[in-house]
Design a protein around this motif. Sequence first.
Motif, PDB file in Angstrom:
ATOM      1  N   UNK A 179       0.860  -1.228   0.085  1.00 41.12           N
ATOM      2  CA  UNK A 179      -0.120  -0.221   0.152  1.00 41.12           C
ATOM      3  C   UNK A 179       0.826   1.135   0.162  1.00 41.12           C
ATOM      4  N   UNK A 180       0.277   2.355  -0.019  1.00 41.26           N
ATOM      5  CA  UNK A 180       0.996   3.734  -0.316  1.00 41.26           C
ATOM      6  C   UNK A 180       1.687   4.117   1.126  1.00 41.26           C
ATOM      7  N   UNK A 181       2.752   3.484   1.335  1.00 41.24           N
ATOM      8  CA  UNK A 181       3.818   3.635   2.387  1.00 41.24           C
ATOM      9  C   UNK A 181       4.938   3.941   2.187  1.00 41.24           C
ATOM     10  N   UNK A 182       5.735   5.090   2.656  1.00 38.91           N
ATOM     11  CA  UNK A 182       7.065   5.171   2.279  1.00 38.91           C
ATOM     12  C   UNK A 182       8.133   3.944   2.690  1.00 38.91           C
ATOM     13  N   UNK A 183       7.721   3.662   4.096  1.00 44.04           N
ATOM     14  CA  UNK A 183       8.364   2.388   4.255  1.00 44.04           C
ATOM     15  C   UNK A 183       8.319   1.028   3.578  1.00 44.04           C
ATOM     16  N   UNK A 184       6.792   0.703   3.137  1.00 45.55           N
ATOM     17  CA  UNK A 184       6.497  -0.384   2.240  1.00 45.55           C
ATOM     18  C   UNK A 184       7.247  -0.425   1.062  1.00 45.55           C
ATOM     19  N   UNK A 185       7.060   0.927   0.408  1.00 41.95           N
ATOM     20  CA  UNK A 185       7.683   0.955  -0.991  1.00 41.95           C
ATOM     21  C   UNK A 185       9.162   0.936  -0.811  1.00 41.95           C
ATOM     22  N   UNK A 186       9.881   1.348   0.048  1.00 43.38           N
ATOM     23  CA  UNK A 186      11.269   1.204   0.202  1.00 43.38           C
ATOM     24  C   UNK A 186      11.611  -0.186   0.365  1.00 43.38           C
ATOM     25  N   UNK A 187      10.937  -1.076   1.420  1.00 43.47           N
ATOM     26  CA  UNK A 187      11.355  -2.218   1.703  1.00 43.47           C
ATOM     27  C   UNK A 187      11.000  -3.237   0.278  1.00 43.47           C
ATOM     28  N   UNK A 188       9.639  -2.928  -0.472  1.00 46.45           N
ATOM     29  CA  UNK A 188       9.554  -3.706  -1.715  1.00 46.45           C
ATOM     30  C   UNK A 188      10.577  -3.707  -2.811  1.00 46.45           C
TER      31      UNK A 188
END
Length: 304
Positions: A91-100
């Motif tokens: 989902x739109x989250x800076x942490x999840x995006x970076x992790x992905x």
Amino acid sequence: MGRTLLAGDSNTAWREWLKHHGDADLVHLDPSDAHFGPAGRLLRVRSGKVVGWRFYGSLDARRAPHLLVAGAAELLAEAGPDAVVQLFPLRRSPLLRQLALLLDDLVAPERILTPEGAGVETLGWSIGPESVARESAFPEMVRHAQRKAQWLRMLEEGTVAEVPLATLSIRGARLGSGHPIPRTDLDALGLVHVSHAELCGKTLLLVAETEPDDASVARALDRCHAQTLHRVPPGAYAGLLAALGRDRGEPLAIGRVETIDFRHGVVRVRSTMQEGAGARTLLLGGVRLDEDGNEGPELRPWQV
């Protein structure tokens, strides 16, 4: 063929797609999923069976991203060159995006698949994603029931192993991160009712039922050259999702902490491991389970 990365949101399932690509290893990086057994793990699956796993201890990819990246790296090293890697729900989250994107770099896929309408195709992937028809995930109520069924099975099939604390390295918690304070020193400081204490940096951890009086706290902080005190009730460890592992943290069995008995220096874990043989590491998670497999609210990182 190379590796394939599956990236979807919480409303996406990959069951049907995987049925038609079942010969390759599946590296499953969604710790909230209980399709292949108890949740809280990262998995390597082959022909529908778990052939390798790492303990994560949470249902939320944001809680311990370092563990997720480390577990993914270890499982990928064991997987074949044509492995399929399924990410946690995005989902739109800076942490999840970076992790992905870190996992994208780690996997180095030849293909990235995203479901139609998920809105995750523009996160900045290493290669252009291919859009595929969306398969709807089960409702959260169904996924919760599936997890509970797996928790119950884990508990019902498990036995209680009693392992000496002195032989264990504890990971995933504040407990075990510092230098233990000897019992004689605690008594001299007036902390006679404290079950366990240790100093990590400038923080003094006390395992105690009640908050010590101000004078005892002041003496303890001064004597230990600490700035802050963090108290945890002894019962806070009971019910935590846990794993017993080898020296390097490789898990042997997943289970639930029954108690940590600081007076007698033992931890009791209900798991499929017989008598805790060979266990050198206790990995603690943030999920708390009761005896009926019901999930409580997850603990904050380093709460205990």
